[in-house]
Scaffold this active site. Structure first.
Site, PDB file in Angstrom:
ATOM      1  N   TYR A  45      24.031  20.212  45.602  1.00 28.74           N
ATOM      2  CA  TYR A  45      24.684  20.623  46.860  1.00 28.74           C
ATOM      3  C   TYR A  45      25.710  19.571  47.250  1.00 28.74           C
ATOM      4  O   TYR A  45      25.430  18.377  47.177  1.00 28.74           O
ATOM      5  CB  TYR A  45      23.665  20.771  47.994  1.00 28.74           C
ATOM      6  CG  TYR A  45      23.556  22.213  48.429  1.00 28.74           C
ATOM      7  CD1 TYR A  45      24.574  22.792  49.181  1.00 28.74           C
ATOM      8  CD2 TYR A  45      22.475  22.996  48.054  1.00 28.74           C
ATOM      9  CE1 TYR A  45      24.508  24.133  49.542  1.00 28.74           C
ATOM     10  CE2 TYR A  45      22.411  24.329  48.409  1.00 28.74           C
ATOM     11  CZ  TYR A  45      23.432  24.896  49.161  1.00 28.74           C
ATOM     12  OH  TYR A  45      23.373  26.214  49.501  1.00 28.74           O
ATOM     13  N   GLU A  47      28.335  20.092  50.130  1.00 29.93           N
ATOM     14  CA  GLU A  47      29.217  20.593  51.200  1.00 29.93           C
ATOM     15  C   GLU A  47      30.169  19.500  51.637  1.00 29.93           C
ATOM     16  O   GLU A  47      29.780  18.335  51.764  1.00 29.93           O
ATOM     17  CB  GLU A  47      28.379  21.046  52.402  1.00 29.93           C
ATOM     18  CG  GLU A  47      27.847  22.445  52.228  1.00 29.93           C
ATOM     19  CD  GLU A  47      26.928  22.852  53.365  1.00 29.93           C
ATOM     20  OE1 GLU A  47      26.816  22.122  54.362  1.00 29.93           O
ATOM     21  OE2 GLU A  47      26.293  23.921  53.229  1.00 29.93           O
ATOM     22  N   ASP A 191      49.657  35.639  46.149  1.00 32.52           N
ATOM     23  CA  ASP A 191      48.400  35.708  45.402  1.00 32.52           C
ATOM     24  C   ASP A 191      48.778  35.889  43.926  1.00 32.52           C
ATOM     25  O   ASP A 191      49.176  36.971  43.508  1.00 32.52           O
ATOM     26  CB  ASP A 191      47.580  36.897  45.913  1.00 32.52           C
ATOM     27  CG  ASP A 191      46.295  37.112  45.117  1.00 32.52           C
ATOM     28  OD1 ASP A 191      46.118  36.458  44.068  1.00 32.52           O
ATOM     29  OD2 ASP A 191      45.476  37.956  45.548  1.00 32.52           O
ATOM     30  N   THR A 217      43.089  33.311  41.187  1.00 35.90           N
ATOM     31  CA  THR A 217      41.818  33.195  40.474  1.00 35.90           C
ATOM     32  C   THR A 217      42.055  32.216  39.322  1.00 35.90           C
ATOM     33  O   THR A 217      43.194  31.844  39.028  1.00 35.90           O
ATOM     34  CB  THR A 217      41.366  34.543  39.883  1.00 35.90           C
ATOM     35  OG1 THR A 217      42.377  35.019  38.993  1.00 35.90           O
ATOM     36  CG2 THR A 217      41.111  35.564  40.968  1.00 35.90           C
ATOM     37  N   LYS A 220      41.766  34.599  34.714  1.00 40.90           N
ATOM     38  CA  LYS A 220      42.557  35.645  34.045  1.00 40.90           C
ATOM     39  C   LYS A 220      43.490  34.956  33.041  1.00 40.90           C
ATOM     40  O   LYS A 220      42.999  34.407  32.053  1.00 40.90           O
ATOM     41  CB  LYS A 220      43.275  36.488  35.100  1.00 40.90           C
ATOM     42  CG  LYS A 220      42.267  37.138  36.051  1.00 40.90           C
ATOM     43  CD  LYS A 220      42.940  37.964  37.108  1.00 40.90           C
ATOM     44  CE  LYS A 220      41.919  38.643  37.900  1.00 40.90           C
ATOM     45  NZ  LYS A 220      41.629  38.787  39.096  1.00 40.90           N
ATOM     46  N   ARG A 226      35.178  31.986  36.163  1.00 42.83           N
ATOM     47  CA  ARG A 226      35.462  32.852  37.317  1.00 42.83           C
ATOM     48  C   ARG A 226      35.543  31.948  38.537  1.00 42.83           C
ATOM     49  O   ARG A 226      34.650  31.127  38.772  1.00 42.83           O
ATOM     50  CB  ARG A 226      34.326  33.845  37.519  1.00 42.83           C
ATOM     51  CG  ARG A 226      34.019  34.654  36.311  1.00 42.83           C
ATOM     52  CD  ARG A 226      33.239  35.878  36.673  1.00 42.83           C
ATOM     53  NE  ARG A 226      34.143  36.842  37.247  1.00 42.83           N
ATOM     54  CZ  ARG A 226      34.862  37.683  36.511  1.00 42.83           C
ATOM     55  NH1 ARG A 226      34.783  37.680  35.213  1.00 42.83           N
ATOM     56  NH2 ARG A 226      35.670  38.540  37.092  1.00 42.83           N
TER      57      ARG A 226
HETATM   58  C1  LIG Z   1      45.682  39.987  42.887  1.00 45.82           C
HETATM   59  C2  LIG Z   1      44.218  39.699  42.963  1.00 45.82           C
HETATM   60  N1  LIG Z   1      43.748  38.989  44.005  1.00 45.82           N
HETATM   61  C3  LIG Z   1      42.438  38.719  44.132  1.00 45.82           C
HETATM   62  C4  LIG Z   1      41.530  39.153  43.202  1.00 45.82           C
HETATM   63  C5  LIG Z   1      40.075  38.915  43.458  1.00 45.82           C
HETATM   64  O1  LIG Z   1      39.537  38.032  42.594  1.00 45.82           O
HETATM   65  P1  LIG Z   1      37.937  37.954  42.374  1.00 45.82           P
HETATM   66  O2  LIG Z   1      37.572  39.174  41.640  1.00 45.82           O
HETATM   67  O3  LIG Z   1      37.802  36.681  41.612  1.00 45.82           O
HETATM   68  O4  LIG Z   1      37.323  37.875  43.742  1.00 45.82           O
HETATM   69  C6  LIG Z   1      41.972  39.875  42.080  1.00 45.82           C
HETATM   70  C7  LIG Z   1      40.992  40.326  41.071  1.00 45.82           C
HETATM   71  O5  LIG Z   1      41.159  41.223  40.342  1.00 45.82           O
HETATM   72  C8  LIG Z   1      43.351  40.158  41.965  1.00 45.82           C
HETATM   73  O6  LIG Z   1      43.821  40.877  40.942  1.00 45.82           O
END
Ligand SMILES: Cc1ncc(COP(=O)(O)O)c(C=O)c1O
Length: 426
Positions: A45, A47, A191, A217, A220, A226
């Site tokens: 842990y 935090e 994002d 993320t 990918k 993950r």
């Molecule tokens: C553009 C985008 N944002 C956020 C996410 C969410 O990611 P996670 O599945 O790791 O929560 C994804 C997942 O497919 C995504 O394609």
């Protein structure tokens, strides 16, 4: 006696080994990344942040998190990063909680055109907590229409302009988006969950110099565990509800913890650090270049076989196919391809007449098979296999023969852990 769970893990390892993985959001993490994920850091842990924890015994995990932070900053040229989001959805939720008050307005990319659930879907907290409008792609080109984004932004006056996508095969013009955001006084958030590895490899437009906040993320195109990350290219003083300006970085920090998360997953953070180290190697840039070349080859070959490739091609790792001229739904294609050992996902195409669970398209991605060593020649073969399977959807015996052919072919392209059974780790 071995827990049955490990038998299923081994079955899944074999499935990954024996089939063509074309899901655009998946990849094969390295054995080092998996080793860090399966390490004793799971037990800790921690935090808080390195040097400022709410728990004792953090001297080693502090070092791990610092390595992750420094490598990530170097990878993207960020001035501040947070490596603790459990996943992409949490990174987005934390950023929105930081930048928006209940009911505030966000303008984002339409889910059915390629956006993401966490960008304001009524089914996600973002759609329940904030007031949402969407922009979409043009019906003639299927590309983003920056004039439309500007027009909606001028009328709607959002506090956040959210950008980035789950299934959009083209690059983004961050400089233009920043001009739009500035004109209406909005925060610009990018994002980059999907193309992060390609951006880190300098192969696509870099949002860091232009946007206020970047989320992503790590699993990918970045090929890590993950997980999620938050980054900024410039740390601004921003107004707060109390009237006292604060650093954006400090606000994001507390937006994530304690805003929406508890203890960070230190094993994941260690695995992120390992993956960022891998992505800093010159070989990762070559890999990313190959990912794009392979996607462009797949798009061209499928076009040559009479398939409709949305936008006419791709700038990144994604190829979107509109199957309507073939008289096949996305659902039927996904199921038939799976019988032949080809894993894809059905996908809504923009302005899709079908519901999401049927849909008219499929989304293909090249990151995973490129990790296995596929180049343009192999992707020409992948296009032929896809066409053969889609031309014999009702011929089970044909699909099974194809599956066997693919399984044999893949023996020459071992997974990074082809000889390691995760089950033996138990
Ligand atoms: C553009 C985008 N944002 C956020 C996410 C969410 O990611 P996670 O599945 O790791 O929560 C994804 C997942 O497919 C995504 O394609």
């Amino acid at each position: 006696m071995q827990d049955i769970v490990f038998q299923w893990i081994e079955a899944e390892r074999r499935r990954q080994e024996e089939g063509l993985e074309l899901i655009a959001s998946e990849n094969y993490a390295s054995p080092s990344v998996l080793a860090a994920l399966g390490s004793v850091l799971n037990n800790k842990y921690a935090e808080g942040l390195p040097g400022k924890r709410y728990y004792g015994g953090c001297e080693f995990v502090d070092e791990v998190e610092r390595v992750a932070q420094e490598r990530l900053k170097q990878l993207f040229g960020a001035v501040w990063v947070n490596v603790q989001p459990h996943s992409g959805a949490q990174a987005n939720a934390a950023v929105l909680l930081t930048l928006l008050q209940l009911g505030d307005k966000m303008l984002s990319f339409e889910l059915a055109h390629g956006g993401h659930l966490t960008h304001g879907s009524p089914l996600n907290s973002s759609g329940k907590l904030y007031t949402i409008r969407h922009y979409g792609v043009r019906p003639d080109t299927y590309r983003l229409d920056y004039d439309q984004i500007r027009d909606i932004a001028r009328e709607f006056r959002p506090k956040v302009l959210m950008t980035g996508a789950s299934s959009y095969p083209r690059d983004w013009d961050w400089a233009t988006l920043r001009r739009i955001a500035d004109e209406v006084g909005a925060y610009l958030v990018a994002d980059i969950a999907h193309p992060a590895g390609l951006i880190a490899s300098d192969l696509l437009n870099d949002p860091l110099p232009h946007v206020h906040v970047v989320t992503s993320t790590t699993h990918k195109t970045l090929r890590g565990p993950r997980g999620g990350i938050i980054m900024i290219g410039k740390d601004l003083e921003v107004p707060t509800a109390s009237g006292k300006p604060r650093k954006l970085s400090a606000l994001l920090e507390s937006g994530l913890f304690p805003g929406i998360q508890g203890g960070p997953h230190m094993h994941s953070i260690a695995a992120k650090a390992v993956a960022f180290g891998e992505a800093l190697q010159p070989s990762f840039r070559s890999y990313s270049q190959q990912v794009i070349r392979n996607a462009q080859t797949l798009a061209r070959e499928l076009q040559g076989l009479g398939y409709t490739v949305l936008t006419g091609g791709t700038d990144n790792h994604i190829v979107l196919i509109d199957l309507r001229n073939k008289g096949i739904t996305g659902k039927a294609a996904e199921q038939g391809l799976e019988k032949a050992g080809i894993t894809v996902n059905k996908n809504l195409i923009p302005y899709d007449p079908q519901p999401p669970l049927v849909s008219s398209g499929i989304r293909l991605g090249t990151p995973a098979l490129t990790t296995r060593g596929f180049t343009e020649a192999e992707f020409q073969q992948v296009a032929r296999w896809i066409d053969q399977a889609l031309s014999h959807l009702s011929d089970e015996a044909y699909l099974l023969r194809l599956k066997e052919e693919i399984r044999e072919f893949l023996k020459a392209y071992p997974l990074p852990y082809a000889s390691v059974s995760v089950a033996t780790l138990s």
